[in-house]
Design an enzyme around this catalytic site. Structure first.
Site, PDB file in Angstrom:
ATOM      1  N   GLY A   1      -4.833  -3.308  -6.223  1.00 50.12           N
ATOM      2  CA  GLY A   1      -5.897  -2.366  -5.383  1.00 50.12           C
ATOM      3  C   GLY A   1      -4.954  -1.335  -4.732  1.00 50.12           C
ATOM      4  O   GLY A   1      -3.740  -1.184  -4.887  1.00 50.12           O
TER       5      GLY A   1
ATOM      6  N   GLN B   1      -2.745   5.199   1.464  1.00 52.42           N
ATOM      7  CA  GLN B   1      -2.329   5.116   0.668  1.00 52.42           C
ATOM      8  C   GLN B   1      -1.740   6.763  -0.520  1.00 52.42           C
ATOM      9  O   GLN B   1      -0.824   7.192  -1.332  1.00 52.42           O
ATOM     10  CB  GLN B   1      -2.425   4.177  -0.564  1.00 52.42           C
TER      11      GLN B   1
ATOM     12  N   CYS C   1       4.034  -3.421  -3.749  1.00 50.81           N
ATOM     13  CA  CYS C   1       2.458  -2.201  -3.351  1.00 50.81           C
ATOM     14  C   CYS C   1       3.161  -1.575  -3.824  1.00 50.81           C
ATOM     15  O   CYS C   1       4.670  -1.084  -4.001  1.00 50.81           O
ATOM     16  CB  CYS C   1       3.103  -2.573  -2.095  1.00 50.81           C
ATOM     17  N   LEU C   2       2.241  -0.302  -4.388  1.00 48.77           N
ATOM     18  CA  LEU C   2       2.102   0.865  -5.119  1.00 48.77           C
ATOM     19  C   LEU C   2       2.795   1.682  -3.862  1.00 48.77           C
ATOM     20  O   LEU C   2       3.737   3.261  -4.662  1.00 48.77           O
ATOM     21  CB  LEU C   2       1.217   1.125  -5.227  1.00 48.77           C
TER      22      LEU C   2
ATOM     23  N   HIS D   1      -4.192  -7.966   1.744  1.00 45.70           N
ATOM     24  CA  HIS D   1      -3.372  -7.042   1.125  1.00 45.70           C
ATOM     25  C   HIS D   1      -3.684  -5.359   1.824  1.00 45.70           C
ATOM     26  O   HIS D   1      -3.210  -4.791   2.794  1.00 45.70           O
ATOM     27  CB  HIS D   1      -2.184  -7.111  -0.092  1.00 45.70           C
ATOM     28  N   GLU D   2      -4.903  -4.971   0.738  1.00 44.18           N
ATOM     29  CA  GLU D   2      -5.958  -3.861   1.591  1.00 44.18           C
ATOM     30  C   GLU D   2      -6.116  -3.944   2.585  1.00 44.18           C
ATOM     31  O   GLU D   2      -6.445  -2.450   3.314  1.00 44.18           O
ATOM     32  CB  GLU D   2      -6.685  -3.602  -0.083  1.00 44.18           C
TER      33      GLU D   2
ATOM     34  N   HIS E   1      -3.455  -2.724   4.706  1.00 46.48           N
ATOM     35  CA  HIS E   1      -3.300  -1.445   4.787  1.00 46.48           C
ATOM     36  C   HIS E   1      -4.358  -0.445   6.382  1.00 46.48           C
ATOM     37  O   HIS E   1      -3.406   0.388   6.589  1.00 46.48           O
ATOM     38  CB  HIS E   1      -3.328  -0.817   3.232  1.00 46.48           C
TER      39      HIS E   1
HETATM   40 ZN   LIG Z   1       0.027  -2.161  -0.138  1.00 48.24          ZN
END
Ligand SMILES: [Zn+2]
Length: 150
Positions: free
Chosen positions: A46, A51, A90-91, A132-133, A136
């Protein structure tokens, strides 16, 4: 399509509340395609627009390597039920992971790149990725919710 640079924890853009998308022109499609490409390149499941430094309510999810691709514009969680606990990363938080409690099932309304409204019923790991997304988009990171961190 292009690979965008992924913003890392410490950058204030990750803590901002993203703005609603109102322009469904061709730039939105380019952004979404770039987000998928950037996510797959980074082996993520995701990615949310903040991000990559874009403070708009857009995220993409694919938990099966691209077979099922979700593009969520202005997503809203209409209903959630149950709970599940699992490890998340998480990226934007490289090297970190932790156990987070999430709903088991979700009903989410979102628009696609053309502005059409869609309804998604998801469960399991897909529901985790959606939560999660969408977090963000409100400046929330999984580490804020993690019960413990590895
Ligand atoms: Zn994340």
């Amino acid at each position: 399509m292009a690979i965008r640079e992924i913003v890392k924890i410490g950058d204030e853009v990750l803590r901002m509340r993203a703005k609603e998308v109102t322009d469904f022109g061709p730039n939105l499609g380019v952004l979404i395609d770039d987000m998928f490409e950037t996510m797959f390149k980074a082996d993520g499941v995701g990615l949310a627009a903040p991000q990559i430094g874009i403070v708009r309510r857009v995220c993409v999810v694919s938990v099966d390597g691209g077979k099922t691709k979700y593009e969520l514009v202005n997503p809203v969680i209409l209903k959630s039920s149950g709970t599940q606990r699992g490890a998340e990363g998480c990226l934007s938080c490289p090297g970190r992971s932790g156990i987070v409690c999430r709903p088991k099932k979700l009903t989410v309304q979102a628009q696609d790149r053309t502005g059409e409204t869609k309804l998604y019923k998801v469960d399991g790991f897909t529901a985790v990725a959606f939560c999660h997304e969408i977090d963000h988009l409100d400046g929330v990171l999984f580490i804020d919710k993690a019960e413990s961190e590895d």
